[in-house]
Design an enzyme around this catalytic site. Structure first.
Site, PDB file in Angstrom:
ATOM      1  CD  GLU A  62     -48.364  19.242 -20.715  1.00 31.85           C
ATOM      2  OE1 GLU A  62     -47.238  18.753 -20.509  1.00 31.85           O
ATOM      3  OE2 GLU A  62     -49.186  19.450 -19.788  1.00 31.85           O
ATOM      4  CG  HIS A 130     -50.807  28.445 -15.426  1.00 34.69           C
ATOM      5  ND1 HIS A 130     -49.601  28.165 -14.819  1.00 34.69           N
ATOM      6  CD2 HIS A 130     -51.484  27.262 -15.442  1.00 34.69           C
ATOM      7  CE1 HIS A 130     -49.555  26.891 -14.472  1.00 34.69           C
ATOM      8  NE2 HIS A 130     -50.694  26.313 -14.844  1.00 34.69           N
TER       9      HIS A 130
END
Lengths: 338, 333
Positions: A62, A130
């Site tokens: 990322e 998440h």
């Protein structure tokens, strides 16, 4: 005109921008794999066939792909980066905050970073990592524009405006709003479909929108909470309380003109935020309201937010964590009595 | 015949036997040393604001790499970027103005020592987060590839950057997409005050390239001609779509990590050994071995630089300072 959900509207918006401008491309994890998902929430499904070489699947990196989006943007491209889950933005934050947001300023106004970062947020049965509401971590970063989309119409129009903007724009999406039907629909998903015009349109990046008019209390929310606020207003109306519901939508900058006009009318404001109360965007909005129209308040600002705990897994706890319609109704009702 | 331009950036691909070209390289190296020494003085004197990270002793890495680049190529740099900037052709004046926080600086006084840059001259403002420039440079190279442009980006970083996750992520993606980025590791043996022996099991940084599937090379970073030759090979490969390439340039920092560092962690014998391999004296010896270069030629170059810097310092001290209105400008495009 066609009826679409947020995932479809974003997909069409991306495709139309890629068709219009050859410098637009997508970069992220699992976004263009043939036979794959089109990103974790299907937004880029089918685009790799339509735009060969322009839907770039990256390693699980990322920080790396965000930095690459910044570098490519500096060289004249217009990347749309896809963060699979908003929580992973912590890994990418050096590139977003230290490079994307500051490059123009540090260069004395000579560099443009026209990139878009899309990220899904929201507590959705996935436990603590998440699930977080990430927008709070970026609204205080000068040089970033931060928006949150709660309807398909807005999603497409804001996506297009963000792609055409010469600055880094972060678009937050909610996992329960991508679509309420079909195989990828999440349990608890809310209908966020809109009638989407056939013609090209954009939605400005710096405007809140009044979703429902009322004169007794203003309720501010965004993403899922904008929908819950609207549902709460329906219930309140049955009690004779007319709530004005504003989808804040633009989280940086915040549209105090729209918010202030409403508060000057109602004199009362309730801010609803998914995410821990401490340090949330609602705290910033509350302070901003005091500065912009505090003299119009007839009662103190009230907030409904999540408790200061990580997002829990157990459905019972998660439902208790996330503000719901009942909590909003109660808070608004009490506020109108003060 | 290729020579150094007025702004000072050496043009690439000149024959390394060409006298004017070689003297241009020498001019560049000496310019960086003299610039840094003058800046150090201005800091010690207390007239220059901020902090500094200087590169005395490392001049040949910047000059050798930038001499292998063409005008349309870019570099990314670090917090130790004064040498990179001068090597890429930024002027002494725009750098000094920047260091004094003036609006005439290369970043209008908003960058400062750690963020020197000028996109018109192919230099991204320095990225002062260690390894932060590596994914950025890979992204620039990705843009060149998508745009089908023949440009190359040279990404400078230090030995300390190799321990960062950003190194791995950026280098890996540059590798899998064969991106035109020359990864230039200036290995000066220390990450701030920590010796690489404490933080690397394998201190040969160029070895890491093989694990990503591309070529790495360790070069004597205090030999400007060796750096130039290696950089030319790397740039050529990148332009041919065979990038990236990792160059590990062995060099040594003669001054502190930053302004208050007295370098007590550098052992005396280590310092002396590296000082004996100083890039300026070594290159001067190479030049003076030629029949067409006299000591007076080198003296004249240095004297001209000293005069140029002297004028630039005076100008910079009188350069316009920002107004408060400038504070909130340049946040958004």
């Amino acid at each position: 005109m066609k009826r679409q959900g947020i995932a479809e509207a974003l997909r069409d918006g991306i495709a139309e921008e890629m068709t219009r401008d050859s410098s637009v491309f997508c970069i992220g994890e699992d976004i263009g794999v043939p036979g794959g998902w089109g990103g974790a929430f299907t937004v880029t499904l089918g685009l790799s066939e339509k735009f060969p070489g322009r839907i770039i699947d990256t390693p699980i990196a990322e920080l790396g792909f965000t930095g690459m989006a910044v570098g490519a943007a500096m060289m004249g491209m217009r990347p749309i980066a896809d963060m699979q889950y908003g929580d992973f933005l912590f890994l990418a934050s050096d590139q977003l905050i230290n490079n994307a947001a500051k490059m123009r300023y540090m260069s004395g106004g000579t560099i443009k970073v026209p990139m878009v970062m899309r990220a899904p947020i929201g507590a959705t049965g996935r436990g603590s990592q998440h699930a977080q509401s990430m927008e709070r971590y970026f609204t205080g970063v000068p040089g970033l524009k931060v928006v949150a989309v709660s309807t398909a119409y807005d999603a497409k129009g804001i996506l297009k405006a963000a792609v055409r903007d010469d600055n880094p724009v972060m678009i937050f999406e909610h996992k329960l709003l991508y679509g309420s039907k079909g195989a990828r629909a999440e349990p608890g998903a809310v209908d966020a479909t809109s009638d989407i015009p056939d013609e090209d349109y954009v939605v400005p990046l710096d405007r809140a929108v009044v979703r429902r008019e009322g004169q007794h209390v203003t309720i501010l929310g965004w993403l899922l909470m904008a929908h819950f606020a609207a549902q709460a207003a329906e219930q309140l109306a049955k009690e004779g309380i007319e709530a004005e519901v504003i989808d804040v939508r633009s989280l940086s900058p915040i549209d105090y003109a729209t918010i202030g006009a409403s508060i000057r009318k109602t004199g009362r404001v309730l801010i609803v935020e998914e995410g821990p109360k401490t340090g949330g965007v609602s705290a910033e909005i509350a302070a901003g309201i005091m500065e912009h129209c505090g003299e119009s308040l007839q009662a103190p600002v009230v907030r409904v937010a999540s408790p200061d705990v990580p997002v829990p897994f157990s459905p019972i706890l998660e439902n208790a964590y996330r503000p719901d319609v009942a909590r909003i109704v109660t808070a608004a009702r009490n506020l109108t009595k003060t | 015949m290729t020579t150094t331009s007025q702004s000072g950036a050496a043009h690439p691909a000149a024959p390394s036997s060409d006298r004017a070209f070689l003297l241009g390289l020498y001019q560049r190296i000496v310019l960086i040393r003299e610039f840094e020494e003058r800046v150090k003085f201005l800091f010690l004197e207390g007239t220059m604001p901020g902090t500094i990270h200087q590169c005395q002793g490392q001049e040949a890495t910047a000059v050798g790499v930038c001499a292998a680049l063409q005008a349309g190529d870019y570099i990314t740099s670090t917090f130790r970027g004064h040498g990179h900037a001068l090597a890429k052709g930024l002027s002494v004046q725009e750098l000094l103005d920047e260091l004094f926080g003036a609006t005439t600086g290369c970043c209008k006084g908003k960058g400062g020592s750690m963020h020197m840059g000028n996109m018109d001259k192919g230099m991204v403002p320095g990225i002062a987060i260690v390894a932060g420039g590596i994914p950025l440079a890979a992204g620039m190279a990705l843009a060149f590839k998508l745009q089908k442009k023949p440009q190359v980006v040279a990404c400078f970083f230090g030995d300390g950057a190799v321990a960062e996750g950003a190194f791995h992520e950026g280098v890996n993606m540059a590798a899998i997409w064969n991106l035109p980025v020359v990864l230039v590791c200036e290995n000066n043996l220390y990450g701030a005050s920590t010796h690489i022996g404490k933080v690397m099991k394998n201190p040969k940084i160029s070895d890491r390239a093989a694990s990503y599937g591309f070529r790495g090379e360790t070069v004597d970073g205090n030999d400007v001609l060796a750096v130039l030759a290696a950089a030319q090979r790397a740039v050529e490969e990148c332009r041919a779509g065979k990038g990236p390439v990792l160059l590990e340039l062995l060099t040594y920092r003669r001054t502190g990590h930053s302004r208050r560092d007295a370098c007590h962690y550098q052992p005396k014998d280590e310092r002396e050994a590296w000082f004996a391999r100083d890039p300026i004296t070594r290159f001067a010896e190479v030049l003076l071995a030629r029949p067409d270069v006299m000591p007076a030629d080198l003296d004249a170059i240095k004297a001209k630089i000293e005069a140029e810097i002297q004028v630039a310092v005076v100008n910079a001290q009188q350069a316009p300072q920002p107004t408060l209105a400038n504070l909130t400008e340049d946040v958004f495009a």
